[in-house]
Design an enzyme around this catalytic site. Sequence first.
Site, PDB file in Angstrom:
ATOM      1  N   SER A   1      39.688  41.631  39.069  1.00 63.45           N
ATOM      2  CA  SER A   1      40.113  40.887  37.890  1.00 63.45           C
ATOM      3  C   SER A   1      41.593  40.526  38.030  1.00 63.45           C
ATOM      4  CB  SER A   1      39.834  41.711  36.626  1.00 63.45           C
ATOM      5  OG  SER A   1      39.928  40.911  35.471  1.00 63.45           O
TER       6      SER A   1
ATOM      7  N   GLU B   1      35.205  34.597  41.353  1.00 67.34           N
ATOM      8  CA  GLU B   1      34.395  35.179  40.284  1.00 67.34           C
ATOM      9  C   GLU B   1      35.214  35.084  39.001  1.00 67.34           C
ATOM     10  OE1 GLU B   1      35.274  38.102  38.575  1.00 67.34           O
ATOM     11  OE2 GLU B   1      36.989  38.696  39.819  1.00 67.34           O
TER      12      GLU B   1
ATOM     13  N   HIS C   1      32.655  40.714  37.336  1.00 71.30           N
ATOM     14  CA  HIS C   1      32.683  41.429  36.061  1.00 71.30           C
ATOM     15  C   HIS C   1      31.299  41.775  35.524  1.00 71.30           C
ATOM     16  CE1 HIS C   1      36.743  39.713  36.163  1.00 71.30           C
ATOM     17  NE2 HIS C   1      37.090  40.531  35.187  1.00 71.30           N
TER      18      HIS C   1
END
Length: 311
Positions: free
Chosen positions: A116, A215, A282
């Site tokens: 992230s 992502e 995630h």
Amino acid sequence: MISEDSAAVRPPVLRPGDTVLLVSPSGPTSPERVARGMELLTGWGLRPVPAPNAYARHGYLAGTDDLRAADLNAAFSDPQVRGVICTRGGYGAQRIVDAIDMAAVRRDPKVVAGFSDITALQFALWRGARLAGVHGPGAAWRDERTPLRSAESLHAALMTTEPVSITAVPTVETFGVRVPGRATGTLLGGNLCMIAASIGTPDLPDLTGAVLLIEDVQEPPYKVDRMLTHLRRAGALDGLAGVAVGQFTDCGDGWDTTIVDVLTERLGDLGVPVLGGLPIGHGPNQLTVPVGTTATLDTTTATLTATPAVH
């Protein structure tokens, strides 16, 4: 162009008895959230130690910039610390990456794991020390999202020197994104939002000859379109070898255009192989993959295979 493992610095593999420092370079977390991660790491024979400011809070940040940078630099400079595992993402890593003591990183390379917002940290460590890293779950562990298979994947990436192979899964929302072909190059990237936010900074890597990993989470299709269009217009995607597409979790916004539509349109005309459906990101059952090492993307076998980040 960086496309050989010899260009990457691969830190030593973690071994039982090694101390790993748990740091929070981005958003705040809590001891309750990290307790399960510490239990897992301890079960692997590691000695997880929360950094002094791991549970600090300063608004949406895990403490002030000075505190978060101090924890990172303490981890990189302490010879007793053999690995750095981020507790979570959130936001804030970009605010402190310029304060990292890169000389300490280069003197004693250590494996750094996270995902992230931690993509910003991985990019900075690649730029400043050519350090290969690990894109995987943080220490604020949630069994409901990252069950046994996720734990096994992170363990393998940190504590073995075996290649990492990940196969596309039909239930992953991006499974329909595919451009046939096979590509080999350095696997770079991670969270798309952080990749786009690196445009114009020293940290956006040269992606010539690279396999780009993307992502994201909770970004509607039009925002994903905007980020990919920005990268295209900036020339960042020129010369790519291929694109590995992970999970785009909760990325619907009620429009008829889906995330698969956007990814197919914005990536499909780059003239390189594209493989979607990889359980990286995630979403549920998140798997771990090295970044900064040589990887091969093969749409025929629907696999992404990377050499380890550790040696």
